[in-house]
Motif scaffolding. Structure first.
Motif, mmCIF file in Angstrom:
data_model
loop_
_atom_site.group_PDB
_atom_site.id
_atom_site.type_symbol
_atom_site.label_atom_id
_atom_site.label_comp_id
_atom_site.label_asym_id
_atom_site.label_seq_id
_atom_site.Cartn_x
_atom_site.Cartn_y
_atom_site.Cartn_z
ATOM 1 N N VAL A 181 17.652 7.294 -5.742
ATOM 2 C CA VAL A 181 18.542 6.722 -4.723
ATOM 3 C C VAL A 181 17.742 5.838 -3.761
ATOM 4 O O VAL A 181 18.167 4.733 -3.398
ATOM 5 C CB VAL A 181 19.279 7.842 -3.956
ATOM 6 N N SER A 182 16.562 6.322 -3.351
ATOM 7 C CA SER A 182 15.708 5.526 -2.470
ATOM 8 C C SER A 182 15.254 4.245 -3.172
ATOM 9 O O SER A 182 15.185 3.177 -2.546
ATOM 10 C CB SER A 182 14.480 6.342 -2.048
ATOM 11 N N LEU A 183 14.957 4.363 -4.447
ATOM 12 C CA LEU A 183 14.529 3.191 -5.216
ATOM 13 C C LEU A 183 15.663 2.176 -5.335
ATOM 14 O O LEU A 183 15.441 0.958 -5.191
ATOM 15 C CB LEU A 183 14.057 3.641 -6.603
ATOM 16 N N GLN A 184 16.863 2.662 -5.574
ATOM 17 C CA GLN A 184 18.015 1.758 -5.633
ATOM 18 C C GLN A 184 18.207 1.014 -4.321
ATOM 19 O O GLN A 184 18.514 -0.187 -4.296
ATOM 20 C CB GLN A 184 19.284 2.546 -5.966
ATOM 21 N N ALA A 185 18.005 1.723 -3.194
ATOM 22 C CA ALA A 185 18.150 1.096 -1.876
ATOM 23 C C ALA A 185 17.119 -0.008 -1.679
ATOM 24 O O ALA A 185 17.422 -1.075 -1.117
ATOM 25 C CB ALA A 185 18.017 2.151 -0.778
ATOM 26 N N GLU A 186 15.881 0.227 -2.150
ATOM 27 C CA GLU A 186 14.837 -0.796 -2.038
ATOM 28 C C GLU A 186 15.187 -2.015 -2.886
ATOM 29 O O GLU A 186 14.975 -3.155 -2.477
ATOM 30 C CB GLU A 186 13.488 -0.217 -2.496
ATOM 31 N N PHE A 239 15.237 8.184 -13.991
ATOM 32 C CA PHE A 239 15.033 6.892 -13.327
ATOM 33 C C PHE A 239 15.654 5.752 -14.131
ATOM 34 O O PHE A 239 16.347 4.889 -13.583
ATOM 35 C CB PHE A 239 13.538 6.614 -13.122
ATOM 36 N N PHE A 240 15.400 5.755 -15.444
ATOM 37 C CA PHE A 240 15.876 4.666 -16.284
ATOM 38 C C PHE A 240 17.400 4.606 -16.308
ATOM 39 O O PHE A 240 18.003 3.541 -16.095
ATOM 40 C CB PHE A 240 15.323 4.848 -17.700
ATOM 41 N N THR A 241 18.050 5.746 -16.548
ATOM 42 C CA THR A 241 19.518 5.746 -16.629
ATOM 43 C C THR A 241 20.167 5.478 -15.276
ATOM 44 O O THR A 241 21.166 4.765 -15.189
ATOM 45 C CB THR A 241 20.037 7.081 -17.195
ATOM 46 N N ARG A 294 7.604 14.142 0.781
ATOM 47 C CA ARG A 294 7.546 12.786 0.249
ATOM 48 C C ARG A 294 7.237 11.810 1.385
ATOM 49 O O ARG A 294 7.271 12.179 2.549
ATOM 50 C CB ARG A 294 8.869 12.405 -0.424
ATOM 51 N N PHE A 295 6.934 10.580 1.024
ATOM 52 C CA PHE A 295 6.656 9.540 2.004
ATOM 53 C C PHE A 295 7.802 8.533 2.050
ATOM 54 O O PHE A 295 8.470 8.292 1.041
ATOM 55 C CB PHE A 295 5.397 8.754 1.611
ATOM 56 N N GLU A 296 7.989 7.927 3.214
ATOM 57 C CA GLU A 296 8.805 6.721 3.271
ATOM 58 C C GLU A 296 7.971 5.583 2.690
ATOM 59 O O GLU A 296 6.757 5.557 2.849
ATOM 60 C CB GLU A 296 9.210 6.402 4.718
ATOM 61 N N TYR A 297 8.623 4.644 2.020
ATOM 62 C CA TYR A 297 7.871 3.611 1.307
ATOM 63 C C TYR A 297 7.076 2.698 2.243
ATOM 64 O O TYR A 297 6.100 2.088 1.818
ATOM 65 C CB TYR A 297 8.817 2.764 0.448
ATOM 66 N N ASN A 298 7.502 2.603 3.491
ATOM 67 C CA ASN A 298 6.775 1.741 4.429
ATOM 68 C C ASN A 298 5.739 2.502 5.253
ATOM 69 O O ASN A 298 5.160 1.956 6.190
ATOM 70 C CB ASN A 298 7.757 1.022 5.360
ATOM 71 N N ASP A 299 5.508 3.772 4.939
ATOM 72 C CA ASP A 299 4.507 4.572 5.649
ATOM 73 C C ASP A 299 3.120 3.969 5.398
ATOM 74 O O ASP A 299 2.729 3.724 4.258
ATOM 75 C CB ASP A 299 4.564 6.015 5.133
ATOM 76 N N GLU A 300 2.360 3.732 6.479
ATOM 77 C CA GLU A 300 1.068 3.064 6.365
ATOM 78 C C GLU A 300 0.073 3.894 5.546
ATOM 79 O O GLU A 300 -0.702 3.347 4.750
ATOM 80 C CB GLU A 300 0.485 2.775 7.752
ATOM 81 N N LYS A 301 0.056 5.213 5.730
ATOM 82 C CA LYS A 301 -0.846 6.061 4.958
ATOM 83 C C LYS A 301 -0.488 5.986 3.470
ATOM 84 O O LYS A 301 -1.371 5.923 2.602
ATOM 85 C CB LYS A 301 -0.765 7.511 5.437
ATOM 86 N N PHE A 302 0.800 5.973 3.184
ATOM 87 C CA PHE A 302 1.257 5.887 1.801
ATOM 88 C C PHE A 302 0.833 4.557 1.177
ATOM 89 O O PHE A 302 0.395 4.506 0.022
ATOM 90 C CB PHE A 302 2.781 6.032 1.765
ATOM 91 N N MET A 344 7.507 -0.747 -6.473
ATOM 92 C CA MET A 344 8.630 0.117 -6.094
ATOM 93 C C MET A 344 8.694 1.335 -7.018
ATOM 94 O O MET A 344 8.890 2.475 -6.554
ATOM 95 C CB MET A 344 9.948 -0.653 -6.190
ATOM 96 N N VAL A 345 8.546 1.085 -8.313
ATOM 97 C CA VAL A 345 8.604 2.173 -9.292
ATOM 98 C C VAL A 345 7.456 3.150 -9.068
ATOM 99 O O VAL A 345 7.642 4.373 -9.088
ATOM 100 C CB VAL A 345 8.564 1.609 -10.723
ATOM 101 N N GLN A 346 6.269 2.614 -8.821
ATOM 102 C CA GLN A 346 5.112 3.484 -8.593
ATOM 103 C C GLN A 346 5.309 4.334 -7.341
ATOM 104 O O GLN A 346 4.962 5.524 -7.328
ATOM 105 C CB GLN A 346 3.836 2.657 -8.460
ATOM 106 N N ASN A 347 5.873 3.753 -6.277
ATOM 107 C CA ASN A 347 6.151 4.514 -5.061
ATOM 108 C C ASN A 347 7.084 5.688 -5.349
ATOM 109 O O ASN A 347 6.859 6.818 -4.896
ATOM 110 C CB ASN A 347 6.792 3.617 -3.998
ATOM 111 N N ALA A 348 8.140 5.405 -6.095
ATOM 112 C CA ALA A 348 9.135 6.443 -6.389
ATOM 113 C C ALA A 348 8.541 7.560 -7.239
ATOM 114 O O ALA A 348 8.721 8.750 -6.944
ATOM 115 C CB ALA A 348 10.341 5.815 -7.096
ATOM 116 N N VAL A 349 7.827 7.192 -8.290
ATOM 117 C CA VAL A 349 7.237 8.193 -9.187
ATOM 118 C C VAL A 349 6.180 9.020 -8.449
ATOM 119 O O VAL A 349 6.112 10.252 -8.603
ATOM 120 C CB VAL A 349 6.627 7.508 -10.426
#
Length: 511
Positions: free
Chosen positions: A171-176, A469-471, A207-215, A190-195
């Protein structure tokens, strides 16, 4: 004596000196070559498999550097047979090609072929050979693999309860992806972040937010640490080359990136120790903290902080890199084969509609989607030479003598691209895995996770992630080539994994 005579005498002395030094240099070089050749002859075990000739000192490294090494190794098998040897530097490697030979060695003779070599690259990355992936075959490895699998199952590994975490990330990946609108973009990060977040939720409990600086820093270190090329590997095999301008930079950068990842893991371990509650085991780190504490008085235990750190490192690297790379290949083949993508979407919508979330329970109802993912795993082969093995003892195999500790490469590319089993292997054809009724037909010759005792322990998680993820993404988007863009190449890049070259796509939302 005249000035001219003195000059002639000085010149003669200089020439004599030069000639003398030159003779000494030539003699030294000849003796060195004789010494290397003699050492090679007497140190090379007898009755090894045949193999291609190599260069002195370098062996076959340069032959494997041109193009894709795994393709070259597949061609060599046609000349030297399914079992042959190559030299990488001064290290002898035995290459196994074809399904039958690989299956026999890794499954039927698994006890003999399930160790890890103490070679230049593994010693560079993991000097003490700790953890699971790099540990030699033996009791410590068996204990940690068994304990890790048991602990992972507690957190839903291989169970439907883990699907919630994967679906949350989808869901987070779809939003991105939605944020990109109709602009072309590279989906790989994006895919690597989600996985990676799925692994983080299991190992770290969050989990991390995708824009987290440490992440972001962690992802940068992961990308760079796993992308070393041939010249980086050359400088690892031959440390003296690190003094050559430019060559020494790659190993140093790799070490810095791996230190960054390990420092984060150690930070998480220290944080978990401070908040540890034996009655509330939150994640894999807590499981290890509990186990390490229970063995504190055992002087022989391998359940230490150092070993725990390497187990976490193995899971983090393997879980983040291999699954995301496979998904990147999947999306590449979808934009190159829109007719196949359309058939997948029709099957998804016939089973799930546009709103029901996918589950691994739906896999049996989606034979075409399953066939597509199997064909991606086959044609892309993200670990073409498998994870390196080594003989755990002196071994006789097909009449050849393979000494204990010999590096063994399983050429999975030769299995997945065997034209006898997979006609026209370079063609993307999911129909290979469908029977006459259109039902999914499993094929034992597709072995992206390896086989035998050291098969990837994350196989169940990876298969679950790939399907969900794929489906879920194809349920909501059609992926296309940007207008006017050239078709991306299906010739990959060889690093730690065989990954696609960077490409862009457009994600068109489905109503």
């Amino acid at each position: 004596m005249t000035f001219l005579s003195k000059t002639k005498m000085a010149a003669a002395q200089l020439v004599a000196s030069f000639v003398g030094e030159n003779v000494i240099l030539q003699t030294t070089l000849v003796l060195l070559v004789v010494f290397v050749a003699t050492s090679w002859f007497f140190n090379t075990p007898k009755n090894l498999p045949p193999g291609p000739r190599g260069w002195p000192i370098a062996g076959n490294i340069f032959s494997l550097a041109t193009g894709h090494g795994f393709v070259t190794m597949t061609e060599w098998a046609k000349t030297y047979g399914p079992i042959y040897r190559i030299k990488l530097g001064n290290e002898t490697n035995v290459v196994l090609s074809g399904y039958d030979v690989i299956h026999e060695a890794m499954v039927k003779r698994g006890e003999d072929f399930s160790s890890r070599p103490s070679n230049a690259i593994l010693k560079f990355l993991n000097p003490e050979m700790l953890g699971i992936v790099g540990a030699p075959f033996g009791t410590p490895w068996k204990e940690h693999r068994k304990f890790t699998l048991m602990s992972l199952r507690e957190f839903g590994f291989g169970k439907r309860s883990l699907e919630g975490k994967i679906l949350e990330e989808s869901v987070s990946l779809q939003a991105e992806i939605m944020k990109m609108g109709d602009r072309p973009f590279d989906i790989s990060l994006m895919v690597q972040n989600a996985v990676t977040n799925v692994i983080c939720s299991i190992v770290f409990g969050s989990r991390f937010e995708y824009n987290d600086e440490k992440f972001k820093r962690l992802m940068d270190a992961l990308d760079q640490g796993l992308s070393f090329n041939f010249f980086g590997q050359l400088a690892i095999f031959f440390p003296t080359l690190r003094r050559v301008p430019g060559l020494g930079r790659a190993p140093k950068m790799i070490q810095n990136d791996l230190v960054t990842i390990r420092a984060y893991l150690r930070e998480e371990m220290d944080s978990h120790k401070k908040t540890f509650d034996p009655n509330d085991i939150r994640d894999l780190i807590d499981s290890y903290v509990r186990e390490n504490k229970s063995r504190e008085n055992d002087d022989e235990t391998t359940f230490t902080d150092d070993n725990t750190e390497w187990v976490l490192f193995d899971l983090f690297i393997a879980g983040a890199e291999t699954t995301s790379t496979t998904l990147n290949w999947a999306f590449l083949y979808m934009i190159l084969n829109p007719d196949i993508q359309e058939k997948v979407q029709k099957e998804i919508h016939s089973v799930l509609g546009h709103d029901q979330r996918p589950s691994t329970a739906h896999r049996a109802q989606m034979p075409y989607t399953e066939a597509v993912l199997t064909e991606v795993a086959r044609i892309a082969t993200i670990l073409p030479s498998g994870v390196v093995h080594a003989t755990s003892r002196d071994t006789s195999f097909h009449g050849y003598h393979i000494p204990e500790g010999t590096t063994v490469l399983t050429n999975l590319w030769s299995v997945h691209h065997d034209p006898e089993h997979f006609p026209n292997p370079g063609k993307f054809d999911p129909g290979r895995f469908l029977d006459s009724q259109g039902q999914y037909r499993r094929d034992d010759h597709v072995i992206p996770f390896g086989v035998g005792p050291r098969m990837c322990l994350g196989k169940q998680l990876a298969e679950m992630e790939l399907f969900v993820f794929f489906t879920s993404l194809l349920q909501h988007f059609t992926f296309k080539l940007p207008e006017g863009a050239a078709k991306p190449s299906t010739t990959g890049i060889s690093g730690v994994t065989h990954s696609p070259k960077n490409f862009e796509l457009v994600a068109e939302p489905l109503a």
